[in-house]
Design a protein around this motif. Structure first.
Motif, PDB file in Angstrom:
ATOM      1  N   THR A  14     -12.323   3.457   4.582  1.00  0.00           N
ATOM      2  CA  THR A  14     -12.424   4.608   5.814  1.00  0.00           C
ATOM      3  C   THR A  14     -13.909   5.277   4.843  1.00  0.00           C
ATOM      4  N   SER A  32      -3.697   8.366   2.837  1.00  0.00           N
ATOM      5  CA  SER A  32      -4.430   8.769   4.599  1.00  0.00           C
ATOM      6  C   SER A  32      -2.629   7.822   5.049  1.00  0.00           C
ATOM      7  N   ASP A  69     -10.835   2.759  11.961  1.00  0.00           N
ATOM      8  CA  ASP A  69      -9.880   2.728  10.860  1.00  0.00           C
ATOM      9  C   ASP A  69      -8.595   3.442  10.650  1.00  0.00           C
TER      10      ASP A  69
HETATM   11 MG   LIG Z   1      -8.466   5.985   5.133  1.00  0.00          MG
END
Ligand SMILES: [Mg+2]
Ligand SMILES: Nc1nc2c(ncn2[C@@H]2O[C@H](COP(=O)(O)OP(=O)(O)OP(=O)(O)O)[C@@H](O)[C@H]2O)c(=O)[nH]1
Length: 357
Positions: A14, A32, A69
């Motif tokens: 990210t 994440s 992403d």
């Molecule tokens: Mg990420």
């Protein structure tokens, strides 16, 4: 042009996405889940600036690259979850492998870059193998007699199955144009070009020294990949500054170009991409196509109507325009080429499509 950013958890995907697209998505020291960030990066090109300064159009449009992403892929994830993550980047044109070199005890995650590359390679192989086996299974179980096309497809997939089972990327093999067409809807990951982005700490970036550098370079070379060095955290912060300030900080890192500029320079070459320009209706615009594209297909990039009603392409070379200073002078010198559908477009061509619909 779409690029999927893949990597193991917490490697700086990210962060890279932000620095490439100028966005400000949350980065954190916790893995994440279910992320899908989509962003568009501008492909800066000094040639566009020149054309713009010459024609003074109302609008100037640079080429763009879309980045996606996603969450990290780790070997421990159940295969269903991995498949869900991979599905988010189905159909991308290329992959950017985010590989972490920076060390930070506060951020968990795999630190060995060679292990990371090997892991991602393995995951792509598994993914494609699963797709091939599923489809072969379905063809085999089919109650109806296979059609001629299905029989051909089955043959190609068996070949793919063999390659993948031997631990080989499909990109290592020569497929005919027809074969590529027949398997294109599977969007195989091991057929896609790969660019490795090494996410270095500031110190590693400045010194150009980092762990397992030799093995890593060998691995990249052996697998027909290219790499780019990124100083993730720092470059992300720089990308979020005002444009005037950016240059100063980039130069301090010893850089002449931003991350996206470096990536484009290396990426365009590796992916076999070129740029052509159009100057119409008060707009100067850059377009990205594959090297070797025919005029009529390039026209389709601009608008499907232009492809359909294609009559001819009037082509000036960028360098001639720089030398001679105007389209008028190019015509006078007889340097404006009038080309048909099958002409091969070259990098830097300035094209006026004539069409009729
Ligand atoms: Mg990420
Ligand atoms: N020290 C240092 N930390 C970094 C660097 N790049 C990223 N980080 C940190 O690493 C953590 C993870 O960064 P992200 O960009 O969220 O990583 P990611 O790969 O997107 O993570 P997931 O999506 O969770 O897999 C954050 O705390 C970042 O600040 C770097 O170059 N140096």
């Amino acid at each position: 042009m779409k690029i999927g950013i893949v990597g193991m958890p917490l490697v700086g995907k990210t962060t890279m996405f932000n620095l490439l697209t100028g966005q400000n998505k949350e980065v954190s020291a916790f893995p994440s889940k279910g992320t899908k960030n989509i962003g568009v990066a501008t492909v800066y090109d000094h040639r566009v600036d020149f054309l713009s300064s010459l024609f003074i159009p109302k609008k100037t449009t640079y080429a763009t690259i879309e980045f996606i992403d996603i969450a990290g892929i780790s070997p421990e994830l159940p295969s269903k979850e991995k498949a869900e993550i991979f599905n988010l980047i189905q159909g991308v044109d290329a992959l950017l492998f985010a590989i972490r070199l920076f060390e930070d005890p506060a951020v968990a995650g795999e630190k060995d870059p060679v292990v990371q590359v090997e892991n991602l390679r393995y995951e792509l192989l598994l993914r494609d193998l699963e797709v091939v086996e599923n489809r072969l299974g379905r063809l085999k179980r089919s109650k109806k007699e296979l059609t001629h096309d299905e029989l051909i497809e089955e043959e190609i997939l068996k070949k793919c199955n063999q390659y993948l089972s031997d631990d080989k990327f499909l990109s290592n093999f020569e497929f005919t144009e027809d074969e590529i067409k027949r398997i294109s809807n599977f969007s195989f990951y091991t057929l896609k070009p790969i660019i490795i982005a090494l996410n270095l700490s500031e110190e590693q970036f400045r010194s150009n020294v980092f762990p397992r550098k030799e093995e890593l370079n060998q691995l990249i070379k052996d697998n027909n990949m290219v790499s780019i060095d990124i100083c993730g955290k720092m470059e992300m912060e720089i990308s979020q500054l005002e444009p005037e300030e950016r240059q100063v900080f980039l130069e301090d890192l010893g850089l002449k170009e931003s991350g996206i500029e470096r990536l484009c320079r290396i990426g365009y070459e590796h992916l076999g991409l070129i740029t052509f320009f159009t100057v119409v209706k008060d707009e100067v615009r850059a377009w990205t196509i594959k090297n070797g594209t025919h005029a009529v297909k390039a026209a389709g990039k601009v608008h499907s109507d232009i492809e359909r009603g294609f009559i001819r392409a009037e082509i000036a070379r960028y360098q001639d325009l720089v030398t001679l200073g105007s389209m008028h002078a190019i015509k006078e010198k007889g340097l404006l080429k009038i080309e048909g559908k099958d002409a091969i477009i070259e990098d830097g061509d300035i094209i006026n499509f004539r069409f009729n619909v």
